[in-house]
Design a protein around this motif. Structure first.
Motif, PDB file in Angstrom:
ATOM      1  N   THR A  38       0.834  -1.188   0.000  1.00  0.00           N
ATOM      2  CA  THR A  38       0.000   0.000   0.000  1.00  0.00           C
ATOM      3  C   THR A  38       0.873   1.243   0.000  1.00  0.00           C
ATOM      4  O   THR A  38       2.013   1.233   0.456  1.00  0.00           O
ATOM      5  N   TYR A  39       0.291   2.353  -0.500  1.00  0.00           N
ATOM      6  CA  TYR A  39       1.030   3.609  -0.551  1.00  0.00           C
ATOM      7  C   TYR A  39       1.012   4.262   0.827  1.00  0.00           C
ATOM      8  O   TYR A  39       0.006   4.187   1.547  1.00  0.00           O
ATOM      9  N   PRO A  40       2.085   4.907   1.243  1.00  0.00           N
ATOM     10  CA  PRO A  40       2.112   5.549   2.560  1.00  0.00           C
ATOM     11  C   PRO A  40       0.998   6.595   2.689  1.00  0.00           C
ATOM     12  O   PRO A  40       0.649   7.290   1.725  1.00  0.00           O
ATOM     13  N   ASP A  41       0.466   6.711   3.892  1.00  0.00           N
ATOM     14  CA  ASP A  41      -0.640   7.631   4.164  1.00  0.00           C
ATOM     15  C   ASP A  41      -0.210   8.592   5.261  1.00  0.00           C
ATOM     16  O   ASP A  41      -0.132   8.225   6.433  1.00  0.00           O
ATOM     17  N   LEU A  42       0.109   9.840   4.878  1.00  0.00           N
ATOM     18  CA  LEU A  42       0.559  10.859   5.821  1.00  0.00           C
ATOM     19  C   LEU A  42      -0.299  12.095   5.672  1.00  0.00           C
ATOM     20  O   LEU A  42      -0.417  12.647   4.575  1.00  0.00           O
ATOM     21  N   LYS A  43      -0.918  12.518   6.761  1.00  0.00           N
ATOM     22  CA  LYS A  43      -1.723  13.740   6.725  1.00  0.00           C
ATOM     23  C   LYS A  43      -1.628  14.473   8.058  1.00  0.00           C
ATOM     24  O   LYS A  43      -1.373  13.878   9.097  1.00  0.00           O
ATOM     25  N   VAL A  44      -1.829  15.788   7.976  1.00  0.00           N
ATOM     26  CA  VAL A  44      -1.736  16.670   9.137  1.00  0.00           C
ATOM     27  C   VAL A  44      -3.019  17.483   9.234  1.00  0.00           C
ATOM     28  O   VAL A  44      -3.436  18.118   8.255  1.00  0.00           O
ATOM     29  N   SER A 302      -7.844  26.420   7.609  1.00  0.00           N
ATOM     30  CA  SER A 302      -8.766  26.758   8.674  1.00  0.00           C
ATOM     31  C   SER A 302      -8.728  25.628   9.699  1.00  0.00           C
ATOM     32  O   SER A 302      -8.334  24.501   9.395  1.00  0.00           O
ATOM     33  N   GLU A 303      -9.109  25.920  10.945  1.00  0.00           N
ATOM     34  CA  GLU A 303      -9.041  24.905  11.989  1.00  0.00           C
ATOM     35  C   GLU A 303      -9.925  23.713  11.634  1.00  0.00           C
ATOM     36  O   GLU A 303     -11.057  23.869  11.183  1.00  0.00           O
ATOM     37  N   GLY A 304      -9.368  22.525  11.819  1.00  0.00           N
ATOM     38  CA  GLY A 304     -10.083  21.303  11.487  1.00  0.00           C
ATOM     39  C   GLY A 304      -9.791  20.782  10.093  1.00  0.00           C
ATOM     40  O   GLY A 304     -10.186  19.660   9.763  1.00  0.00           O
ATOM     41  N   SER A 305      -9.094  21.569   9.276  1.00  0.00           N
ATOM     42  CA  SER A 305      -8.785  21.131   7.902  1.00  0.00           C
ATOM     43  C   SER A 305      -7.611  20.164   7.905  1.00  0.00           C
ATOM     44  O   SER A 305      -6.773  20.161   8.809  1.00  0.00           O
ATOM     45  N   VAL A 306      -7.554  19.363   6.823  1.00  0.00           N
ATOM     46  CA  VAL A 306      -6.537  18.315   6.702  1.00  0.00           C
ATOM     47  C   VAL A 306      -5.641  18.599   5.525  1.00  0.00           C
ATOM     48  O   VAL A 306      -6.112  18.931   4.428  1.00  0.00           O
ATOM     49  N   LEU A 307      -4.328  18.471   5.725  1.00  0.00           N
ATOM     50  CA  LEU A 307      -3.345  18.616   4.665  1.00  0.00           C
ATOM     51  C   LEU A 307      -2.714  17.245   4.419  1.00  0.00           C
ATOM     52  O   LEU A 307      -2.065  16.690   5.309  1.00  0.00           O
ATOM     53  N   SER A 308      -2.927  16.690   3.223  1.00  0.00           N
ATOM     54  CA  SER A 308      -2.327  15.403   2.888  1.00  0.00           C
ATOM     55  C   SER A 308      -0.946  15.638   2.276  1.00  0.00           C
ATOM     56  O   SER A 308      -0.740  16.587   1.519  1.00  0.00           O
ATOM     57  N   ILE A 309      -0.009  14.771   2.616  1.00  0.00           N
ATOM     58  CA  ILE A 309       1.366  14.896   2.121  1.00  0.00           C
ATOM     59  C   ILE A 309       1.679  13.657   1.295  1.00  0.00           C
ATOM     60  O   ILE A 309       1.920  12.575   1.846  1.00  0.00           O
ATOM     61  N   PRO A 310       1.648  13.765  -0.040  1.00  0.00           N
ATOM     62  CA  PRO A 310       1.834  12.591  -0.879  1.00  0.00           C
ATOM     63  C   PRO A 310       3.293  12.123  -0.909  1.00  0.00           C
ATOM     64  O   PRO A 310       4.202  12.849  -0.552  1.00  0.00           O
TER      65      PRO A 310
END
Length: 310
Positions: A38-44, A302-310
């Motif tokens: 599987t591809y790595p899954d990184l998010k902040v 904005s607060e609560g938003s998610v940033l995915s890092i591919p």
């Protein structure tokens, strides 16, 4: 004067009721969630103040937890008012402008503290979070974290690291220098905190995040970062706290961020530690204005938003 007697207040100043997240599933780490192919899954996710939910292959890290809301979100000294440095500031209730965060049933596997000031580890978090969750923290704050009941604190001094091994991936966390003020005497008063450099690895894939903590881009910070790859994501603390008080500026303004970024050249920047509390003086729009010529890749979540890092 020690930081514990300066901005801090009593650990038991605000009683709090239990939150659903206090019983997060901390007893077992994610197991078969991430297969080798599987591809790595990184998010902040930014949850306000300096609180982040960093998720990698099912492993969840919560930084600088602050759970209080409303007019009385937390109690701490007020660095923005004038006061006698020999006595310290007045202890006041601080207002949260945005809604308090909701984690619901999210399992928290690791807490990481940049330092123990209550706008980074508020009374409600101290009371409500499951005390069996492991905590990484600066040595300066060990006594506080033990006193509020956390059973697995682990200190990392500058340059020390810890590796969390997952099924087919890993997270290496290195404590970085953090200077709460560019004035050495004020920095000493406020106490020694940490930034952190995260290295997320799976096979040949690696991504790096530099979470700066409450620091300025001092010479020693820049020198320490030279030993690492340019971060894929830099997470600086903003807000211009203290500019109206005798401590002077104790968190960055937009004009402080620009030379910092130019020296370490991150691929993306996610500013936090702004807007959540009345404590934070400079509007985050100032960072956008400083970046009007697109000097760097800026993410204003904005607060609560998610940033995915591919």
């Amino acid at each position: 004067m020690d930081r514990r007697k300066f901005l801090r207040t009593s650990l038991l100043a605000i009683p709090a009721t239990a939150l659903p997240l206090s019983q997060a599933q901390t007893s077992s780490l994610p197991s078969q969630q991430n297969k080798t192919n599987t591809y790595p899954d990184l998010k902040v996710s930014w949850l306000g103040s300096a609180m982040l939910l960093i998720q990698f292959n099912g492993f969840n890290i919560l930084t600088d937890p602050c759970l209080g809301g409303g007019e009385n979100a937390f109690m701490m000294g007020n660095p923005n008012e004038m006061f006698d440095l020999s006595k310290g500031p007045n202890i006041i209730q601080h207002k949260r402008i945005s809604p308090a965060p909701e984690l619901g049933e999210t399992a928290i596997h690791q807490i990481i503290l940049s330092h123990g000031h209550e706008d980074h580890f508020d009374q409600k978090a101290q009371e409500d979070l499951d005390k069996s969750i492991p905590v990484i923290l600066p040595p300066h704050d060990l006594k506080k974290v033990k006193n509020v009941g956390f059973r697995e604190p682990e200190t990392l001094d500058w340059g020390a690291h810890k590796t969390i091994q997952l099924q087919n991936s890993s997270i290496k966390i290195t404590a970085m220098p953090a200077y709460h003020s560019e004035n050495p005497e004020i920095a000493k008063i406020l106490g020694k905190g940490n930034g952190y450099y995260f290295e997320f690895s799976q096979g040949n894939w690696q991504r790096n995040i530099y979470w700066a903590g409450d620091t300025f881009g001092t010479t020693k910070v820049i020198e320490a970062l030279k030993a690492f790859k340019k971060p894929d994501l830099m997470i600086p603390h903003m807000g211009g706290v203290g500019t109206t008080g005798p401590l002077g500026k104790i968190s960055m303004e937009a004009k402080d961020l620009i030379p910092f970024v130019e020296k370490i050249e991150p691929k993306k920047i996610l500013p936090i530690h702004h807007s959540t509390y009345e404590l934070y003086l400079e509007k985050i729009s100032q960072v956008a204005l400083k970046n009007d010529e697109y000097l760097f890749n800026l993410n204003l979540l904005s607060e609560g938003s998610v940033l995915s890092i591919p």
